[in-house]
Design a protein around this motif. Structure first.
Motif, PDB file in Angstrom:
ATOM      1  N   GLY B 164       0.833  -1.205   0.000  1.00  0.00           N
ATOM      2  CA  GLY B 164       0.000   0.000   0.000  1.00  0.00           C
ATOM      3  C   GLY B 164       0.867   1.253   0.000  1.00  0.00           C
ATOM      4  O   GLY B 164       0.601   2.204  -0.731  1.00  0.00           O
ATOM      5  N   ARG B 165       1.907   1.225   0.826  1.00  0.00           N
ATOM      6  CA  ARG B 165       2.785   2.394   0.908  1.00  0.00           C
ATOM      7  C   ARG B 165       3.417   2.701  -0.450  1.00  0.00           C
ATOM      8  O   ARG B 165       3.424   3.851  -0.900  1.00  0.00           O
ATOM      9  N   VAL B 166       3.932   1.673  -1.106  1.00  0.00           N
ATOM     10  CA  VAL B 166       4.574   1.876  -2.413  1.00  0.00           C
ATOM     11  C   VAL B 166       3.560   2.434  -3.413  1.00  0.00           C
ATOM     12  O   VAL B 166       3.827   3.393  -4.136  1.00  0.00           O
ATOM     13  N   ARG B 167       2.359   1.858  -3.408  1.00  0.00           N
ATOM     14  CA  ARG B 167       1.344   2.311  -4.375  1.00  0.00           C
ATOM     15  C   ARG B 167       0.950   3.767  -4.111  1.00  0.00           C
ATOM     16  O   ARG B 167       0.768   4.552  -5.033  1.00  0.00           O
ATOM     17  N   ILE B 168       0.835   4.105  -2.813  1.00  0.00           N
ATOM     18  CA  ILE B 168       0.416   5.474  -2.500  1.00  0.00           C
ATOM     19  C   ILE B 168       1.518   6.475  -2.837  1.00  0.00           C
ATOM     20  O   ILE B 168       1.267   7.525  -3.427  1.00  0.00           O
ATOM     21  N   TYR B 169       2.762   6.132  -2.505  1.00  0.00           N
ATOM     22  CA  TYR B 169       3.867   7.023  -2.878  1.00  0.00           C
ATOM     23  C   TYR B 169       3.907   7.220  -4.386  1.00  0.00           C
ATOM     24  O   TYR B 169       4.009   8.329  -4.895  1.00  0.00           O
ATOM     25  N   PHE B 170       3.789   6.119  -5.116  1.00  0.00           N
ATOM     26  CA  PHE B 170       3.864   6.188  -6.567  1.00  0.00           C
ATOM     27  C   PHE B 170       2.757   7.080  -7.131  1.00  0.00           C
ATOM     28  O   PHE B 170       2.996   8.009  -7.894  1.00  0.00           O
ATOM     29  N   ARG B 171       1.526   6.815  -6.662  1.00  0.00           N
ATOM     30  CA  ARG B 171       0.395   7.601  -7.161  1.00  0.00           C
ATOM     31  C   ARG B 171       0.513   9.071  -6.749  1.00  0.00           C
ATOM     32  O   ARG B 171       0.136   9.961  -7.507  1.00  0.00           O
ATOM     33  N   SER B 172       1.000   9.322  -5.542  1.00  0.00           N
ATOM     34  CA  SER B 172       1.110  10.704  -5.090  1.00  0.00           C
ATOM     35  C   SER B 172       2.078  11.486  -5.971  1.00  0.00           C
ATOM     36  O   SER B 172       1.826  12.636  -6.332  1.00  0.00           O
ATOM     37  N   ILE B 173       3.192  10.840  -6.303  1.00  0.00           N
ATOM     38  CA  ILE B 173       4.201  11.544  -7.079  1.00  0.00           C
ATOM     39  C   ILE B 173       3.728  11.726  -8.520  1.00  0.00           C
ATOM     40  O   ILE B 173       3.801  12.803  -9.094  1.00  0.00           O
ATOM     41  N   VAL B 174       3.155  10.654  -9.069  1.00  0.00           N
ATOM     42  CA  VAL B 174       2.685  10.746 -10.447  1.00  0.00           C
ATOM     43  C   VAL B 174       1.388  11.572 -10.513  1.00  0.00           C
ATOM     44  O   VAL B 174       1.134  12.294 -11.465  1.00  0.00           O
ATOM     45  N   GLY B 175       0.591  11.459  -9.450  1.00  0.00           N
ATOM     46  CA  GLY B 175      -0.594  12.302  -9.369  1.00  0.00           C
ATOM     47  C   GLY B 175      -1.829  11.750 -10.047  1.00  0.00           C
ATOM     48  O   GLY B 175      -2.482  12.438 -10.826  1.00  0.00           O
ATOM     49  N   TYR B 176      -2.116  10.502  -9.797  1.00  0.00           N
ATOM     50  CA  TYR B 176      -3.399   9.999 -10.320  1.00  0.00           C
ATOM     51  C   TYR B 176      -4.044   9.063  -9.332  1.00  0.00           C
ATOM     52  O   TYR B 176      -3.463   8.740  -8.307  1.00  0.00           O
TER      53      TYR B 176
END
Ligand SMILES: [Fe+2]
Lengths: 415, 176
Positions: B164-176
């Motif tokens: 979950g942490r990896v997915r949230i970091y990834f989405r936060s940075i990419v922004g979707y």
């Protein structure tokens, strides 16, 4: 004594306490340049003859503008707006509230509307909506519990929208609180018990919660000490004037404490139990207080244990080993509930499953506990509770408080 | 001769920039968590359509706004609060208090207890958003820091916490 890095405390209420304190009202009004008060009260209070006592005490010196005695059990937006019209129609210039929490909250609401020269209280909800002092407000509590005479909030229900609105502002602190033993002398024993335990819960939760500070602590300790040394005496002898005055003082002190340091899980669950099942607030407080202390004990035993002094006395405190003191505090409060249960022939309930209405029916069916836990998730008092509390935690506390068994502290998630 | 130093609002640009960056990230992380985390999703489902909340610093920002759009999706809606109707307004009283919170020297609960924030809006909304922010903190921060920010560090499955942490970091940075 615990000193937070930062805190705020404000309780600018003039308190006048005594067996003849009511006679000081004219002078207090005059000092605030007020001469024509609106008296706000409810039917129960006026039928008990308490408004007459107040009128007798002030009649010679004050021309009362009007007396409105129809505040319902629950404060309501409609009533607030209507009483504001009564105030204006009778050219009043100040308010005297005679009653319990609902009357005092209604009076605070009316004061907002008339001071702002408005027609609808709702316009003033939200932080910072009030920007200046309101009209002079004198409050005369007739129960020793809610402590509204020393708090900065007014809770008013909007029955149409099913909302409980909380108005919070230092301007809502009353100017004068009159604590007169005549006002609580006829309070029935089981209401005396429940309201005193509400005040006890305010003091205990303020003292053991996250927003504690030395000024609140001093008030809370004094309140606890006054309750524990006077409540049983008043239960046995309801016309004990000194004891009545002591309980009234305790409620005000506890009000000042929790107005500044807030409450916690006991109130979170108490509000929810009240709104789902209609259990009187004070009764919820008496039942839930030991459980709240047990639930938080792994976080705040070092504060809870200090309460053994005002509760049981210095000798008991000294004779109890340190590691047992917090548990002893819980045991002491349970013992108080048992004594109150005995003194009221069972009307003072010790656990939720035992709460009965006038017709002897169970008020909190076990199936309702899930609904109560769900409702508790919407109550802001949990912010100030030392330990986190989710739906499962609420339910666990409720189930044990329903049975009346002590909390198995091994089941608490954070332990 | 002017002996008094003029005090103008809007000072402390570095602190403000730091808080603005943190708010931007928190806003995007909430948007991401609403897709990735079941509890956050449920909290937003219970909130009304079009619900908007603002977290920021008094008196002039920075702010971040998160809300539900017309399709019930949770979106980070930027830092401009002008012209928006805000259902829940959480304002930290000053930039120093915001720094204490966003450098995690003071947990959210303690900050609330110390009266650092002004909350405007209905209480049930505030309860829900505080739960969301707590979950967000557990995702975004290493345990050693998050433990100071939340009252009770939750026990989560490996999948929820690390994937979950990896997915949230990834989405936060990419922004979707
Ligand atoms: Fe209470």
């Amino acid at each position: 004594m615990y000193l937070p890095e930062y805190y705020e405390f404000c309780c600018r209420v003039k308190v006048i306490s005594g067996h003849n304190a009511l006679e000081k009202i004219p002078e207090s009004l005059a000092k605030m340049h007020a001469a024509r008060p609106l008296i706000i009260t409810d039917k129960g209070v006026s039928e008990a003859g308490l408004v007459d006592i107040v009128l007798d005490a002030i009649r010679d010196e004050v021309a009362v503008g009007a007396t409105a005695d129809d505040v319902p059990q629950d404060s309501s937006l409609k009533v607030v707006n209507r009483l504001a019209d009564v105030y204006r129609d009778n050219d009043c210039d100040s308010i005297i509230a005679v009653g319990g929490g609902s009357v005092m909250d209604t009076a605070k609401g009316v004061n907002i509307v008339v001071s702002e020269n408005a027609h609808d209280l709702m316009k003033f909800s939200g932080a910072g909506a009030l920007k200046r002092a309101l009209k002079p407000l004198v409050v005369i509590p007739t129960t020793s519990g809610t402590g509204s005479e020393a708090t900065l909030v007014a809770v008013v229900k909007d029955h149409e929208r099913h909302l409980k609105m909380a108005f919070v502002s230092y301007f809502l602190l009353p100017d004068v609180a009159i604590l007169d033993s005549r006002m609580t002398l006829t309070l029935p024993p089981f209401i005396t018990a429940a309201t005193a335990m509400d005040a006890m819960a305010h003091a205990v939760e303020a003292y053991t919660g996250l927003a504690k500070n030395p000024l609140s602590d001093a008030s809370a300790l004094a309140a606890i000490s006054l309750i524990s040394s006077n409540l049983m005496g008043v239960m046995e002898n309801p016309s004990d004037r000194e004891g009545r005055l002591a309980l009234a003082n305790a409620a005000t002190l506890a009000g000042a404490a929790f107005s500044n340091s807030m409450v916690g899980v006991v109130h979170t669950l108490g509000h929810a139990t009240g709104s789902v099942c209609g259990v009187p607030h004070g009764m919820c407080m008496a039942i839930l207080l030991p459980y709240g202390l047990e639930y938080n004990m792994h976080k705040n035993a070092h504060f809870t244990e200090e309460l053994l002094v005002p509760l049981a006395g210095a000798e008991v405190y000294a004779a109890t080993p340190k590691h047992l003191r917090a548990e002893q505090v819980v045991a002491h409060i349970r013992k108080m509930n048992q004594d109150l249960h005995d003194a009221t022939a069972g009307r003072h309930a010790r656990f939720l499953g035992e709460v009965k209405d006038g017709g002897g029916r169970q008020v909190v069916p076990r199936e309702k506990l899930e609904d109560i836990a769900e409702a508790a998730l919407d109550d802001g008092s949990i912010f100030y509770n030392p330990e986190e509390c989710d739906y499962e935690d609420f339910l666990m506390i409720l189930r044990t408080a329903w049975e009346g068994t002590p909390l198995d502290r091994g089941l608490i998630k954070g332990v | 001769m002017n002996e008094f130093r003029e005090v103008t609002p809007g000072g402390k640009p570095f602190k403000k920039a730091y808080v603005a960056l943190m708010l931007w990230f928190v806003g995007r992380a909430i948007q991401a968590a609403a897709k990735v985390d079941g509890d956050v999703k449920k909290e937003f489902e219970k909130l009304p359509e079009g619900f908007t909340f603002c977290l920021g610093v008094m008196p002039h920002g920075p702010y971040m706004i998160v809300g539900k759009d017309r399709k019930e999706r949770v979106k980070y809606m930027g830092w401009r609060r002008e012209g928006r109707s805000i259902d829940l307004d959480m304002k930290i009283k000053n930039i120093e208090a915001a720094i204490l919170m966003f450098t995690f020297q003071e947990g959210t609960a303690v900050a609330t207890a110390r009266d650092r924030m002004v909350v405007d809006g209905e209480v049930p909304y505030a309860c829900a958003i505080v739960r969301v922010l707590d979950i967000g903190e557990v995702y975004l921060l290493p345990k050693i820091i998050a433990r100071l920010a939340v009252k009770r560090y939750p026990v989560w499955s490996f999948g929820r916490k690390y994937i979950g942490r990896v997915r949230i970091y990834f989405r936060s940075i990419v922004g979707y």
